[in-house]
Design a protein around this motif. Structure first.
Motif, PDB file in Angstrom:
ATOM      1  N   GLU A   1      -1.220   1.759 -16.185  1.00  0.00           N
ATOM      2  CA  GLU A   1      -1.415   2.641 -14.805  1.00  0.00           C
ATOM      3  C   GLU A   1      -2.124   1.751 -13.930  1.00  0.00           C
ATOM      4  N   ASP A   2      -2.909   0.883 -14.482  1.00  0.00           N
ATOM      5  CA  ASP A   2      -3.750  -0.026 -13.376  1.00  0.00           C
ATOM      6  C   ASP A   2      -2.833  -1.218 -12.831  1.00  0.00           C
ATOM      7  N   ALA A   3      -1.763  -1.637 -13.447  1.00  0.00           N
ATOM      8  CA  ALA A   3      -0.558  -2.430 -12.941  1.00  0.00           C
ATOM      9  C   ALA A   3       0.196  -1.775 -11.996  1.00  0.00           C
ATOM     10  N   LYS A   4       0.442  -0.529 -12.327  1.00  0.00           N
ATOM     11  CA  LYS A   4       0.952   0.486 -11.478  1.00  0.00           C
ATOM     12  C   LYS A   4       0.590   0.766 -10.108  1.00  0.00           C
ATOM     13  N   ALA A   5      -0.858   0.990 -10.072  1.00  0.00           N
ATOM     14  CA  ALA A   5      -1.576   1.032  -8.778  1.00  0.00           C
ATOM     15  C   ALA A   5      -1.535  -0.126  -7.983  1.00  0.00           C
ATOM     16  N   CYS A   6      -1.824  -1.248  -8.450  1.00  0.00           N
ATOM     17  CA  CYS A   6      -1.653  -2.667  -7.783  1.00  0.00           C
ATOM     18  C   CYS A   6      -0.411  -2.844  -7.092  1.00  0.00           C
ATOM     19  N   TRP A   7       0.678  -2.539  -7.806  1.00  0.00           N
ATOM     20  CA  TRP A   7       1.961  -2.646  -7.472  1.00  0.00           C
ATOM     21  C   TRP A   7       2.377  -1.630  -6.154  1.00  0.00           C
ATOM     22  N   GLU A   8       1.957  -0.598  -6.326  1.00  0.00           N
ATOM     23  CA  GLU A   8       2.067   0.469  -5.243  1.00  0.00           C
ATOM     24  C   GLU A   8       1.229   0.157  -4.038  1.00  0.00           C
ATOM     25  N   ALA A   9      -0.080  -0.474  -4.159  1.00  0.00           N
ATOM     26  CA  ALA A   9      -0.893  -0.860  -3.203  1.00  0.00           C
ATOM     27  C   ALA A   9      -0.108  -1.956  -2.314  1.00  0.00           C
ATOM     28  N   LEU A  10       0.655  -2.987  -3.151  1.00  0.00           N
ATOM     29  CA  LEU A  10       1.163  -4.106  -2.638  1.00  0.00           C
ATOM     30  C   LEU A  10       2.403  -3.787  -1.952  1.00  0.00           C
ATOM     31  N   THR A  11       3.011  -2.632  -2.125  1.00  0.00           N
ATOM     32  CA  THR A  11       4.367  -2.252  -1.462  1.00  0.00           C
ATOM     33  C   THR A  11       4.131  -1.807   0.128  1.00  0.00           C
ATOM     34  N   LEU A  12       2.537  -1.429   0.119  1.00  0.00           N
ATOM     35  CA  LEU A  12       2.261  -1.050   1.537  1.00  0.00           C
ATOM     36  C   LEU A  12       1.284  -2.076   2.435  1.00  0.00           C
ATOM     37  N   ALA A  13       1.278  -3.105   1.741  1.00  0.00           N
ATOM     38  CA  ALA A  13       0.577  -4.568   2.439  1.00  0.00           C
ATOM     39  C   ALA A  13       1.421  -5.024   3.586  1.00  0.00           C
ATOM     40  N   PRO A  14       0.863  -5.297   4.768  1.00  0.00           N
ATOM     41  CA  PRO A  14       1.462  -5.895   5.771  1.00  0.00           C
ATOM     42  C   PRO A  14       2.231  -7.350   5.652  1.00  0.00           C
ATOM     43  N   PHE A  15       1.487  -8.041   4.440  1.00  0.00           N
ATOM     44  CA  PHE A  15       1.743  -9.319   4.372  1.00  0.00           C
ATOM     45  C   PHE A  15       3.081  -9.803   3.545  1.00  0.00           C
ATOM     46  N   GLY A  16       3.373  -8.567   2.762  1.00  0.00           N
ATOM     47  CA  GLY A  16       4.305  -8.669   1.822  1.00  0.00           C
ATOM     48  C   GLY A  16       6.017  -8.123   2.458  1.00  0.00           C
ATOM     49  N   ASP A  17       6.833  -8.959   1.859  1.00  0.00           N
ATOM     50  CA  ASP A  17       8.063  -8.485   2.119  1.00  0.00           C
ATOM     51  C   ASP A  17       8.614  -7.629   1.054  1.00  0.00           C
ATOM     52  N   ARG A  18       8.939  -6.177   1.580  1.00  0.00           N
ATOM     53  CA  ARG A  18       9.379  -5.402   0.534  1.00  0.00           C
ATOM     54  C   ARG A  18      10.412  -5.600  -0.017  1.00  0.00           C
ATOM     55  N   GLY A  19      11.334  -6.242   0.365  1.00  0.00           N
ATOM     56  CA  GLY A  19      12.675  -6.496  -0.243  1.00  0.00           C
ATOM     57  C   GLY A  19      12.645  -7.827  -1.179  1.00  0.00           C
ATOM     58  N   ARG A  20      11.341  -8.480  -1.315  1.00  0.00           N
ATOM     59  CA  ARG A  20      11.280  -9.473  -2.178  1.00  0.00           C
ATOM     60  C   ARG A  20      10.047  -9.415  -2.890  1.00  0.00           C
ATOM     61  N   MET A  21       9.824  -8.508  -3.829  1.00  0.00           N
ATOM     62  CA  MET A  21       8.674  -8.244  -4.447  1.00  0.00           C
ATOM     63  C   MET A  21       9.116  -8.441  -5.801  1.00  0.00           C
ATOM     64  N   TYR A  22       8.268  -9.176  -6.683  1.00  0.00           N
ATOM     65  CA  TYR A  22       8.418  -9.560  -7.924  1.00  0.00           C
ATOM     66  C   TYR A  22       7.254  -9.077  -8.997  1.00  0.00           C
ATOM     67  N   MET A  23       7.605  -9.118 -10.398  1.00  0.00           N
ATOM     68  CA  MET A  23       6.401  -8.962 -11.321  1.00  0.00           C
ATOM     69  C   MET A  23       6.702 -10.223 -12.229  1.00  0.00           C
TER      70      MET A  23
END
Length: 329
Positions: free
Chosen positions: A95-117
Motif C-alpha cells: 500500500e505504501d508503494a501504491k501511494a507513491c505511484w499514485e502521487a507520481l501519476t499526478l506530478a508535473p515533472f513525469g511523463d504519464r505515458g512513460r512510467m515504470y516500476m
C-alpha cells in the motif's frame, strides 16, 4: 548527463514517506521510475541504519544518465520516514508503494505515458502485485533479482546453505556460528521450526539471524502466490538475475519469463550477486568481504541503458524507409 536530487514526500495515514527525486539534467517531462526496495528496514538509498552499499542511490543516478527520472523512498519506520517498521505487514508495504505511484501519476515533472516500476528482490513481488491492480498501470516492469520460490523455501534453502558453509568459516564468526548450531541444532531444521511457529502468531516480532522482523510481514510473505502475481502482470517486463545470487536464484528469471503472459525478456548477469555488484570466485552466504564500495555490475548497467534506449526509440516517429522497432526485432 548530470542530475539533480530533491526531497519529495508522500503522505500516508498518520505519517509521511520521505524520499528523493533524481531528475536528469535535461528538460522534462521525464520518463520516471519508482524504485521498490528489497526486504529489511531499508532507507531510500538501500542502506540499513545509515550504512550499506547505497545500491538504490547508484541505480537512480545511473538512470538519470539515461535521461530517466526516478523516485526512491525510505520505507515506513526507516531513514526519515514515519511509521512503525516492526508493526507493518507485507501488504502495508504494498500500500505504501501504491501511494507513491499514485502521487507520481499526478506530478508535473513525469511523463504519464512513460512510467515504470523497478523492483529489487522483495520489491519485484510488490511491483508484480501492483501492476495488475492500478488505475494507471506502469508501461513496463524492470525486475532485478526476481524470485519465484516461496519465501519459506528461500529461507530454508539459505539456512541449509549456511549449514553447508559452516565448517569452512574462519575466525570469531565461525566459532560463534558453530557454537549457536550446537545449541539450536542444524540451521535448516531450526528455520523450519521457526517458520512453523510464525504461522501461529497473530502479531509481534521474530528474529531472523541477527535482525528482528514483523511476524505478520513474514507470514504474509510466506503465503504470497508469486507465480500467480506474474501470470496476472499486464505489461511488458525486463527480468535481470545475478549468476551468483544465493538469495533469489538466477533460475527464477527464466522460469518467470516462461510463465508470464505479457511480453518478457530475461538476462543473467555473470558473477553478479544479490547486491547488484560483481564478485569473483565461489559465492557464499557467509562472505564477509566488504561490498559497500563496489560499483554496480557493468553488464547490468549496459542492459538497463540499452533497454531504456529502446523504450525511448519506440516513442519516436520512424525515419522514412526504417521499420518500427517492433518489426525490426
Amino acid at each position: 548527463m548530470g542530475f539533480t536530487e530533491r526531497d519529495w514526500n508522500v503522505e500516508r495515514s498518520g505519517f509521511a514517506l520521505r524520499g528523493s527525486l533524481c531528475l536528469p539534467g535535461c528538460d522534462g517531462p521525464y520518463p520516471i521510475v519508482l524504485i521498490l526496495q528489497g526486504s529489511g528496514q531499508v532507507d531510500r538509498d538501500g542502506n540499513v541504519g545509515g550504512s550499506g552499499a547505497g545500491l538504490y542511490a547508484k541505480l537512480a543516478r545511473a538512470l538519470a544518465g539515461y535521461g530517466v527520472a526516478s523516485y526512491r523512498y525510505d520505507k515506513r519506520g526507516a531513514g526519515s520516514s514515519g511509521g512503525n517498521f516492526l508493526a507493518a505487514g507485507y501488504r502495508d508495504f504494498v500500500e505504501d508503494a501504491k501511494a507513491c505511484w499514485e502521487a507520481l501519476t499526478l506530478a508535473p515533472f513525469g511523463d504519464r505515458g512513460r512510467m515504470y516500476m523497478l523492483g529489487h528482490s522483495e520489491g519485484t513481488a510488490i511491483a508484480a502485485q501492483l501492476a495488475s491492480s492500478l488505475a494507471h498501470p506502469p508501461r513496463a516492469l524492470v525486475q532485478l533479482c526476481p524470485f519465484d520460490d516461496s519465501a519459506e523455501t528461500m529461507l530454508i534453502n539459505q539456512a541449509e546453505g549456511i549449514d553447508r558453509e559452516l565448517p569452512g568459516v574462519p575466525g570469531l564468526l565461525g566459532i560463534l556460528l558453530r557454537l549457536a548450531r550446537r545449541i539450536v541444532g542444524p540451521y535448516g531444521q531450526h528455520m523450519r521450526r521457526k517458520l512453523a511457529h510464525v504461522r501461529k502468531l497473530d502479531g509481534g516480532t521474530v528474529r531472523l539471524g541477527p535482525t528482528r522482523v514483523s511476524a505478520r510481514w513474514l507470514r504474509e510473505l510466506i503465503d504470497l502466490d508469486v507465480n500467480g502475481l506474474y501470470r496476472a502482470v499486464p505489461c511488458p517486463m525486463l527480468l535481470i538475475a545475478g549468476e551468483k545470487d544465493l538469495q533469489c536464484t538466477p533460475e527464477s528469471a527464466e522460469r518467470l519469463a516462461r510463465l508470464a503472459f505479457a511480453p518478457t525478456e530475461f538476462h543473467v548477469v555473470p558473477n553478479m550477486i544479490h547486491h547488484l555488484s560483481v564478485r569473483e570466485g565461489q559465492p557464499a552466504l557467509l562472505d564477509m568481504r566488504d561490498i559497500d564500495a563496489l560499483p554496480l555490475a557493468p553488464q547490468l548497467l549496459a542492459l538497463l541503458e540499452s533497454w531504456f534506449a529502446r523504450e525511448r526509440a519506440e516513442d519516436l516517429p520512424p525515419e522514412p524507409g526504417v521499420p518500427p522497432l517492433s518489426e525490426a526485432y
